[in-house]
Scaffold this active site. Structure first.
Site, short mmCIF file in Angstrom:
data_model
loop_
_atom_site.label_atom_id
_atom_site.label_comp_id
_atom_site.label_asym_id
_atom_site.label_seq_id
_atom_site.Cartn_x
_atom_site.Cartn_y
_atom_site.Cartn_z
CB SER A 64 -8.35 5.72 -4.99
OG SER A 64 -8.93 5.37 -3.76
CE LYS A 67 -8.15 7.53 -1.86
NZ LYS A 67 -7.71 6.21 -1.37
CE1 TYR A 191 -13.20 8.62 0.62
CE2 TYR A 191 -11.63 9.94 -0.63
CZ TYR A 191 -12.08 8.71 -0.19
OH TYR A 191 -11.42 7.56 -0.57
CE1 TYR A 243 -4.93 2.11 -3.57
CE2 TYR A 243 -4.24 3.72 -1.94
CZ TYR A 243 -5.07 3.34 -2.96
OH TYR A 243 -6.07 4.19 -3.39
CB VAL A 261 -12.17 0.36 -5.90
CG1 VAL A 261 -11.11 0.02 -4.86
CG2 VAL A 261 -13.03 1.54 -5.49
O1 DON Z 1 -13.02 5.46 -0.19
C1 DON Z 1 -13.06 4.39 -0.80
O2 DON Z 1 -12.86 3.29 -0.26
C2 DON Z 1 -13.34 4.46 -2.30
N1 DON Z 1 -14.22 5.57 -2.59
C3 DON Z 1 -12.06 4.62 -3.05
C4 DON Z 1 -11.06 3.51 -2.79
C5 DON Z 1 -10.14 3.23 -3.97
O3 DON Z 1 -10.41 3.57 -5.09
C6 DON Z 1 -8.92 2.44 -3.66
N2 DON Z 1 -8.03 2.38 -4.78
N3 DON Z 1 -7.73 1.39 -5.40
#
Ligand code: DON
Length: 429
Positions: A64, A67, A191, A243, A261
């Site tokens: 993320s 993003k 994505y 978040y 993550v």
């Molecule tokens: O789309 C997803 O769920 C993961 N590729 C990225 C989520 C993420 O990194 C949330 N941040 N903490």
């Protein structure tokens, strides 16, 4: 003398190392195989200095943290209007993968949650790009922020795509509201490739420093994005980047941030520094446990909280004194540091309160290293008003910190090389 900063970073890493709480991300099988004990931190200044300790060159997937950078590309490529029509800027207060859209518009609340990020990915690059071309454009953009060529971790991407049910559900909802125009599955694949780009903590710190540096990469000097885009991205990071932990983060740490993550975490302080940490164990919000602790220490130890009061505006007035007397009297204001509105207000007040009788007034900006547009305009207007009040106004500006100093209608501002020239010229018969 060796800088003490790397030693400080090492010390803070030692202080958080013992905390083994948190869990590896398990919903992406590849992430569950990470070494949970990895720990590193990097500080990157806006003029390119890098200080780090621990695992700062270990590669992991950006997830993320991609993003905000893809949001920046979308804003740059499509403009604010079309992007804001499809993605809001409001904190959702929900988890990053919440399947929720605005009830009236169908828009995702912000580009930091998955729904908004999937949408932002679809808006990066020109409208007619094919999915593979869009991914290429995004990876190129991420590489520009990092200052080196980045690449996709194919196995991590495949691992996540196999279990991307939630993101696919989000994408089909977005398509149903015409927020997405393309095939939802193709957008999700793109994505996830974006999320699977491999980075190090060093890369992330430089990416954050590029945001902190008005969109200019401190390492390469490349202007990756324009300043209004950098400001927009930093603002959304500040309100939405963590978040449903955004409120705690804003009060405890107070640095625009974005977590991932795989255990990465970045923070960017406008005009100062980019910070990145790496520690894979996550808390219930999906944020790195030791990363959050590291940022709490950095913020409190180094006074990095954005609400920390900047140096008092009076600090910009180094001295305000009179040289000579009578008809030869010269009021000299020596200014210093970085001058923005608060500082310029202080200078104008000093002039208004003191430059009543001296026929000559000198503004010496030799020790000023930066002046923003509003402060420059205020000082030139002060010079214009002093002229109209019958004063001769001089500017000592050896570094041309105020180029083309035109005070405007009725004003006169003579630039002199130094004070000696002025005193000699004035006192000569
Ligand atoms: O789309 C997803 O769920 C993961 N590729 C990225 C989520 C993420 O990194 C949330 N941040 N903490």
């Amino acid at each position: 003398m060796q800088s003490m900063i790397p030693d400080y970073v090492s010390e803070v890493l030692r202080d958080v190392e013992a905390d083994t709480s948190g869990m590896l991300a398990s919903y992406i099988p590849e992430l569950a195989t990470a070494d949970p004990d990895r720990l590193g931190a990097v500080l990157a200044t806006v003029d390119g200095e890098v200080y780090g300790a621990g695992d700062i060159d270990t590669e992991f997937t950006i997830q993320s943290i991609s993003k905000p950078f893809t949001y920046a590309l979308a804003l740059s490529d499509r403009g604010f209007g079309p992007v804001l029509a499809r993605v809001g800027v409001e904190p959702s207060g929900e988890a990053f993968n919440e399947i929720s859209l605005e009830s009236d518009t169908g828009r995702p609340r912000n580009p930091m949650i998955n729904a908004g990020a999937i949408t932002a990915h679809s808006l990066a690059g020109a409208e007619d790009l094919k999915s593979a071309e869009r991914v290429e454009h995004v990876v190129k953009g991420l590489s520009s922020f990092a200052g080196r060529q980045l690449r996709v971790d194919e196995s991590a991407c495949a691992s996540e795509m196999e279990h991307a049910h939630r993101n696919l559900a989000i994408a089909y909802m977005l398509r149903s509201h015409n927020i997405l125009a393309e095939d939802p599955r193709a957008v999700v694949e793109g994505y996830l490739r974006q999320c699977s780009v491999l980075v190090t903590a060093r890369d992330l710190a430089m990416m954050a420093a590029t945001l902190a540096n008005r969109g200019v990469n401190p390492l390469t000097g490349e202007k990756v994005i324009h300043e209004p885009v950098a400001r927009q991205v930093l603002t959304v990071m500040a309100t939405c980047g963590m978040y449903d932990a955004a409120g705690d983060w804003a009060t405890q740490v107070g640095i625009p941030a974005k977590s991932g993550v795989a255990g990465g975490l970045i923070g960017a302080l406008p005009g100062q520094i980019g910070i990145a940490t790496f520690s894979p164990r996550l808390d219930s919000h999906g944020n790195s446990v030791r990363g959050v602790s590291l940022f709490e220490r950095f913020s409190s130890d180094m006074g990095l909280h954005v609400m920390e009061v900047p140096p008092a505006a009076r600090a910009v007035v180094r001295s305000n004194h009179v040289v000579a007397d009578g008809l030869n009297a010269i009021r000299v204001l020596q200014l210093q540091g970085g001058i923005r509105f608060a500082g310029a207000e202080r200078i104008v007040r000093e002039i208004a309160d003191s430059a009543s009788s001296e026929p000559r007034v000198v503004l010496d900006v030799s020790m000023v290293y930066s002046i923003d547009d509003v402060a420059r305009r205020m000082l030139l207007e002060a010079a214009r008003r002093l002229t109209l009040d019958g004063h001769e106004v001089y500017l000592i500006d050896p570094e041309s910190i105020i180029p083309n100093p035109n005070p405007g209608e009725g004003g006169r501002l003579a630039v002199v090389c130094g004070f000696e020239q002025l005193v000699r010229g004035t006192l000569d018969p």
